[in-house]
Design a protein around this motif. Structure first.
Motif, mmCIF file in Angstrom:
data_model
loop_
_atom_site.group_PDB
_atom_site.id
_atom_site.type_symbol
_atom_site.label_atom_id
_atom_site.label_comp_id
_atom_site.label_asym_id
_atom_site.label_seq_id
_atom_site.Cartn_x
_atom_site.Cartn_y
_atom_site.Cartn_z
ATOM 1 N N CYS A 258 0.851 -1.187 0.000
ATOM 2 C CA CYS A 258 0.000 0.000 0.000
ATOM 3 C C CYS A 258 0.891 1.242 0.000
ATOM 4 O O CYS A 258 2.052 1.196 0.406
ATOM 5 C CB CYS A 258 -0.922 0.000 1.217
ATOM 6 N N GLU B 72 -2.694 2.766 -3.902
ATOM 7 C CA GLU B 72 -3.162 3.924 -3.152
ATOM 8 C C GLU B 72 -4.625 3.767 -2.754
ATOM 9 O O GLU B 72 -5.345 2.913 -3.276
ATOM 10 C CB GLU B 72 -3.023 5.188 -3.995
ATOM 11 N N SER C 57 -7.221 9.338 -1.578
ATOM 12 C CA SER C 57 -5.830 9.659 -1.242
ATOM 13 C C SER C 57 -4.887 9.211 -2.359
ATOM 14 O O SER C 57 -3.739 8.858 -2.099
ATOM 15 C CB SER C 57 -5.436 8.983 0.077
ATOM 16 N N ALA C 58 -5.380 9.250 -3.586
ATOM 17 C CA ALA C 58 -4.627 8.729 -4.729
ATOM 18 C C ALA C 58 -3.733 9.806 -5.325
ATOM 19 O O ALA C 58 -4.007 10.346 -6.406
ATOM 20 C CB ALA C 58 -5.589 8.171 -5.767
ATOM 21 N N THR C 59 -2.653 10.107 -4.639
ATOM 22 C CA THR C 59 -1.731 11.162 -5.067
ATOM 23 C C THR C 59 -1.072 10.840 -6.398
ATOM 24 O O THR C 59 -0.946 11.702 -7.266
ATOM 25 C CB THR C 59 -0.653 11.377 -3.995
ATOM 26 N N LEU D 107 -3.155 6.191 5.256
ATOM 27 C CA LEU D 107 -2.986 6.561 3.847
ATOM 28 C C LEU D 107 -3.416 8.002 3.587
ATOM 29 O O LEU D 107 -3.234 8.515 2.478
ATOM 30 C CB LEU D 107 -3.799 5.631 2.944
ATOM 31 N N VAL E 132 3.497 12.331 -1.207
ATOM 32 C CA VAL E 132 4.046 10.986 -1.299
ATOM 33 C C VAL E 132 5.570 11.104 -1.344
ATOM 34 O O VAL E 132 6.111 12.187 -1.597
ATOM 35 C CB VAL E 132 3.501 10.257 -2.549
ATOM 36 N N THR F 56 -4.991 1.711 -7.634
ATOM 37 C CA THR F 56 -5.801 2.171 -6.509
ATOM 38 C C THR F 56 -6.781 1.093 -6.065
ATOM 39 O O THR F 56 -7.132 0.190 -6.835
ATOM 40 C CB THR F 56 -6.595 3.441 -6.868
#
Length: 457
Positions: free
Chosen positions: A298, A324, A336-338, A372, A377, A394
């Motif tokens: 993760c 993510e 929270s998918a940077t 997370l 990141v 993701t």
């Protein structure tokens, strides 16, 4: 980190903050101070994001000349975007870091602590029933192994770094340690390490996270730490911990648990976490006489992922997959998918991918896995994304919840909701893999802290 400074000047954190006044001060701050070890760009919002959910193929192994470990630069990422006041402090910390990694006595003491106190090495566990669950109708499919970081003292991989940096704090003569935590795993690890080494410990934690992770808050207090609530979440706690440390540079040590921030902080955390990948390589050789084919972890800020990946970066035949938190979905803004949706900017002292709007203001992250929930990141992971060496995907909150339940039922193991995102991706990954592919998932933390959340969802 700690340093001695007889002169205190006005502090500017060169970050993409949510406060409009701080944002307006950013340009003036850049002009008024010298930033070393990295060039300062006039426009910190660089459209370098990937609006898709994945980077799907391994393109190349990074060249050594693209990574400047001396300045913490990974391509265009990393560096030190901090006020002059902190440069001396960070330089002293960097010198001490390079000293201890070459100090035989320190390394011997750390090895004993990792073995006898942390409980290393952690098992590389063959998840037989989980493996069978993902077999195809013809009986073929990958073999799934779990790197059991959840069995460390404190319940997560965080202790690997916390005990090492606490030893550095003691070596520097510091009596007080400051840290920030999200899920509470780093807070518990830091509090435990400080108790063992007779150091005063102050942990900053967001009020939102304290409510969700109340069991870890109690553990930190039982271990003697002062837990300071900060309105908001982990990103807000991190900012407050920085401010507190800057106000007491002569007496305190800031102990980061994530691979973010100004150099040398990300490199230090990654170095002390790289034991995960080193053990995995050795254990794989012992178990099946070769390397893993696929590594899965993760990704929040990235400490457990880099801990597993780092030893394999130059092994081009090993896939590196980070997962993510997609939260309620990438199209909702609640995620929270940077890597999937972020853009390049500067936050907490380093250039990296960030969740931010068109004006460079930080967007609040969301994930059911509290650890997370960070809008940035690792600079090093950002570089691995751009180079194509690592792949990023993701998993939604619901997918992570189901993965948690599945591992409980099939293997009798409670994974942290953070690590459950990596497990969730197996649903999509396993059908694409050849028979007997060796997959290692980093089970980065124990999930009893999340049991109520899962049960009530």
């Amino acid at each position: 980190m700690a340093c001695s400074s007889s002169v205190m000047t006005k502090t500017f954190f060169l970050t993409s903050q949510t406060c409009p006044e701080e944002s307006r001060n950013l340009t003036r701050a850049i002009k008024s101070m010298t930033c070393r070890a990295t060039s300062v760009v006039s426009n910190l919002f660089v459209n370098g994001g990937n609006n898709g959910a994945t980077t799907s193929v391994t393109k190349k192994v990074p060249k050594d000349e693209e990574i400047d470990f001396g300045n913490g630069k990974f391509g265009r990422f990393g560096g030190k975007f901090v006020p002059e006041t902190l440069i001396t402090c960070l330089s002293k910390l960097e010198a001490e870091f390079y000293s201890v990694i070459n100090d035989t006595k320190f390394q011997e003491e750390l090895a004993i602590a990792l073995s006898d106190y942390v409980g290393r090495e952690t098992p590389l566990y063959f998840a037989e029933r989980l493996t069978n669950h993902y077999k195809r109708e013809n009986g073929e499919g990958p073999e799934i192994y779990l790197k059991r970081e959840d069995l460390n003292h404190g319940g997560a991989h965080k202790m690997n770094n916390a005990i090492a940096q606490a030893m550095i704090a003691r070596r520097l003569g510091r009596k007080r340690v400051v840290a920030a935590t999200g899920s509470g795993h780093h807070g518990v690890a830091t509090a435990a390490a400080c108790a063992k080494l007779s150091l005063e410990c102050t942990i900053f934690m967001g009020t939102i996270d304290m409510e969700k992770q109340s069991s870890n808050v109690l553990l930190m207090k039982m271990l003697g730490a002062k837990v300071k609530p900060v309105l908001g979440s982990f990103k807000d706690a991190t900012s407050e911990a920085f401010r507190n440390w800057v106000g007491e540079l002569e007496s305190s040590f800031y102990l980061p648990g994530t691979v973010v921030g100004p150099h040398p902080c990300p490199s230090m955390v990654r170095h002390f976490q790289s034991v995960i990948g080193q053990e995995t390589r050795k254990q794989a050789m012992d178990k099946w006489g070769g390397k893993p084919d696929v590594l899965v972890a993760c990704v929040g800020s990235g400490s457990n992922a880099l801990g597993l990946f780092h030893d394999f970066i130059h092994d081009q035949d090993v896939r590196l997959i980070g997962v993510e938190g997609a939260g309620f979905g990438l199209n909702t803004g609640l995620h929270s998918a940077t890597m999937a949706t972020g853009h390049v900017g500067v936050y907490h002292g380093a250039m990296t991918y960030l969740l931010q709007d068109e004006e460079g203001q930080i967007l609040g992250p969301h994930s059911i896995g509290v650890g997370l929930e960070y809008p940035g990141v690792s600079p090093e992971l950002s570089f691995l994304k751009d180079s194509g060496r690592a792949e990023f995907y993701t998993a939604t909150d619901e997918e992570a919840l189901e993965a948690y339940r599945l591992l409980c039922r099939l293997e009798g193991i409670f994974p942290a909701l953070e690590a459950s995102h990596a497990l969730a991706f197996l649903d999509k990954l396993c059908p694409t893999l050849p028979n007997l592919t060796k997959v290692v998932v980093n089970l980065s933390g124990r999930g009893d802290k999340d049991a109520a959340t899962v049960f009530n969802s």
